[in-house]
Design a protein around this motif. Structure first.
Motif, PDB file in Angstrom:
ATOM      1  N   PHE A 124      26.413  31.731  15.264  1.00  0.00           N
ATOM      2  CA  PHE A 124      27.021  32.525  16.326  1.00  0.00           C
ATOM      3  C   PHE A 124      25.976  33.176  17.222  1.00  0.00           C
ATOM      4  CE2 PHE A 124      30.141  32.243  12.937  1.00  0.00           C
ATOM      5  CZ  PHE A 124      31.248  31.827  13.649  1.00  0.00           C
ATOM      6  N   SER A 163      36.421  33.275  11.975  1.00  0.00           N
ATOM      7  CA  SER A 163      35.168  32.908  11.314  1.00  0.00           C
ATOM      8  C   SER A 163      35.064  33.561   9.948  1.00  0.00           C
ATOM      9  CB  SER A 163      33.970  33.312  12.184  1.00  0.00           C
ATOM     10  OG  SER A 163      33.909  34.728  12.333  1.00  0.00           O
ATOM     11  N   GLN A 216      37.834  35.554  17.028  1.00  0.00           N
ATOM     12  CA  GLN A 216      36.734  34.953  16.280  1.00  0.00           C
ATOM     13  C   GLN A 216      36.340  35.782  15.065  1.00  0.00           C
ATOM     14  OE1 GLN A 216      35.266  32.279  15.082  1.00  0.00           O
ATOM     15  NE2 GLN A 216      34.772  31.622  17.167  1.00  0.00           N
ATOM     16  N   GLY A 276      31.681  36.438  15.569  1.00  0.00           N
ATOM     17  CA  GLY A 276      31.404  35.437  14.552  1.00  0.00           C
ATOM     18  C   GLY A 276      30.156  35.738  13.750  1.00  0.00           C
ATOM     19  N   LEU A 302      30.927  25.474  12.183  1.00  0.00           N
ATOM     20  CA  LEU A 302      31.483  26.623  11.473  1.00  0.00           C
ATOM     21  C   LEU A 302      31.958  26.242  10.073  1.00  0.00           C
ATOM     22  CD1 LEU A 302      33.551  28.302  14.341  1.00  0.00           C
ATOM     23  CD2 LEU A 302      31.192  28.742  13.642  1.00  0.00           C
TER      24      LEU A 302
END
Length: 509
Positions: free
Chosen positions: A117, A335, A331, A460, A88
């Motif tokens: 993702f 993210s 998330q 994400g 990430l």
């Protein structure tokens, strides 16, 4: 186990009850409270732990405690979190350089961040099912090799389609690593300080991951460009090393017990006890089901990994949708902020790429207090500690927005807010992982966490695309940041309304 003897509140036949009954939602599941009684002569009372010369699995792991074997397993399970965080952080950091080098369109740029993702969502479902249906070990080994191969080869990608495919392959492996790693680690743990030990998995993975990512990014960043191929190749090397070391990890004995392979489970427990330097309780390991219940055993075996079991019983019907929502909101915000941070520092303060990497490296220091606090508070309450972290994360995002786009605009203050954000963000994930993996019984544990991660990875995938919509217009960028803050705060509600808090409870078989 030092400090006293573990005594179950109920007799063995109630502690080791049938797996199908555990899923029925009855209050008398295997998650009974255990109590510690101080007794100098522990050896004389071992026979009380079993009936007819037998002992239960929970009695065995409590008696062995947390020892040398568990520390080794902890380090090897942390690689899953290491791989996810580097994926990430690094993709978000090198994406602008790849965009420039390969001449990506706005959509291709957004898809590059989302590819991780998409792959992780597919991998979480696939490997979670494989782990529940065929055992933890096959997924535990293959996922890390897939992650290493895809990550390393992506450094040599000649064009965007091949790069996208290889990043997807690496992410497909990463998606399976998290649910499988947390599952196999949990199934070896005693109840005492179990939550704190699960938080350590996150700490072992995320702290080295962010330090390595930031240092490598800083080392290969020039004034105007980033040597992104070197960055992608180097950060994959630790994963390859762990792939080799993982071959020494045994299958989960709790999984063997769940499918009726009692002798294999006992053999593994004996090896763990030997590694920890403690004896097992006297007698033989008791099966989960009494003799003569072969029909139930076969039925239960065929139920491994069944998605419908995630909603079986009142508690799971209330827990599963809440966990899915919590993963999505967590998330989506996390993210998005990870993807946005390099871009915001770059365009707000007009500094060199190397300076941006240094600013992001400072943010990593927030992990240490964030995870340290989580380590202690998780044993007070899972859900209320997590709720407090959501509030802290939402407040940190708001403050970061003010220090980069508002009247408090200042690079130093922005770094401070990024430190607070990192600490609260990782605290959220550590406590959420702990809550999720404890919620499900053995035959759907990896699938339960894996399916929850679908929503994590969908969020994400959406979040970088969402940010890219507002990225071209700096006046609209505060809208995206505000949405991220609100999402953190919104996760407070499903968290505090969870029906169970697993502090001090044995996990379900």
């Amino acid at each position: 186990m030092s400090g006293g003897e573990l005594k179950a509140v109920e007799p063995e036949e109630e502690v080791q009850r049938d797996t199908v009954r555990l899923l029925s939602g009855a209050n008398g599941s295997s998650s009974e409270k255990y109590v510690l009684e101080d007794d100098e002569d522990e050896e004389s009372k071992l026979d009380e732990w079993g009936l007819d010369g037998r002992y239960t699995f929970d009695h065995a792991v409590e008696h062995m405690g947390f020892g040398r074997f568990h520390w080794k397993l902890l380090m090897l399970c942390g690689v899953g979190y290491f791989a996810e965080i580097t994926e990430l952080v690094i993709v978000g950091f090198v994406a602008p350089a790849i965009e420039k080098d390969m001449g990506l369109s706005t959509v291709e740029y957004g898809l590059l961040g989302s590819s991780s993702f998409i792959g992780m969502a597919a991998g979480a479902v696939f490997w979670g099912y494989i782990s529940d249906r065929f055992g933890r070990l096959i997924s535990f080994s293959l996922t890390v090799w897939m992650t290493f191969i895809g990550g390393f080869l992506s450094a040599f990608s000649p064009n965007y389609p091949i790069l996208f495919t290889l990043r997807f392959l690496a992410a497909f492996g990463i998606g399976g690593m998290l649910p499988v790693d947390y599952t196999i680690f949990l199934e070896f743990l005693p109840a005492k300080k179990r939550g704190s030990h699960i938080v350590l998995v996150g700490a072992v993975g995320v702290i080295p991951a962010l330090f390595v990512s930031a240092i490598v990014a800083y080392s290969f960043s020039g004034k105007e460009d980033i040597k992104w191929r070197w960055v992608l190749g180097i950060v994959s090397i630790p994963v390859g090393i762990m792939a080799v070391l993982r071959r020494h990890v045994p299958e989960s004995p709790r999984y063997h017990l769940a499918i009726g392979e009692v002798d294999k489970a006992q053999s593994i427990l004996e090896k763990v006890a030997e590694t920890n330097g403690v004896p097992l309780p006297r007698g033989k390991l008791a099966p989960l089901r009494k003799k003569g219940s072969s029909g139930e055993s076969e039925s239960s075996t065929s139920m491994h990994g069944k998605i419908s079991l995630l909603f079986k019983g009142d508690i799971l019907r209330a827990t599963t949708p809440r966990l899915w929502l919590m993963w999505f909101l967590t998330q989506f915000s996390s993210s998005g902020m990870v993807f946005a941070l390099p871009k915001i520092f770059d365009e707000t303060f007009s500094v060199s790429k190397k300076r941006i990497a240094l600013d992001l490296l400072w943010g990593v220091f927030g992990l240490i207090p964030g995870l340290t606090i989580a380590y202690f508070v998780v044993e007070r309450s899972r859900k209320y500690s997590l709720a407090a972290y959501y509030v802290a994360a939402g407040a940190s995002v708001f403050m970061f927005m003010l220090t980069t786009m508002g009247f408090l605009k200042n690079e130093f203050l922005a770094i401070v807010m990024s430190i607070l954000l990192r600490g609260s963000m990782e605290g959220c994930f550590s406590l959420l992982n702990c809550t999720s993996v404890e919620a499900y019984p053995t035959l759907v544990r990896a699938s339960g966490l894996g399916n929850a991660q679908i929503f994590d990875h969908i969020a994400g995938a959406m979040s970088p695309l969402f940010f890219s919509i507002f990225n071209d217009n700096t006046r609209l960028r505060p809208i995206a940041i505000t949405v991220y803050a609100v999402a953190y705060l919104a996760a407070f509600v499903p968290t505090v309304t969870l029906p169970m808090d697993y502090v001090g409870l044995a996990i379900k078989d």
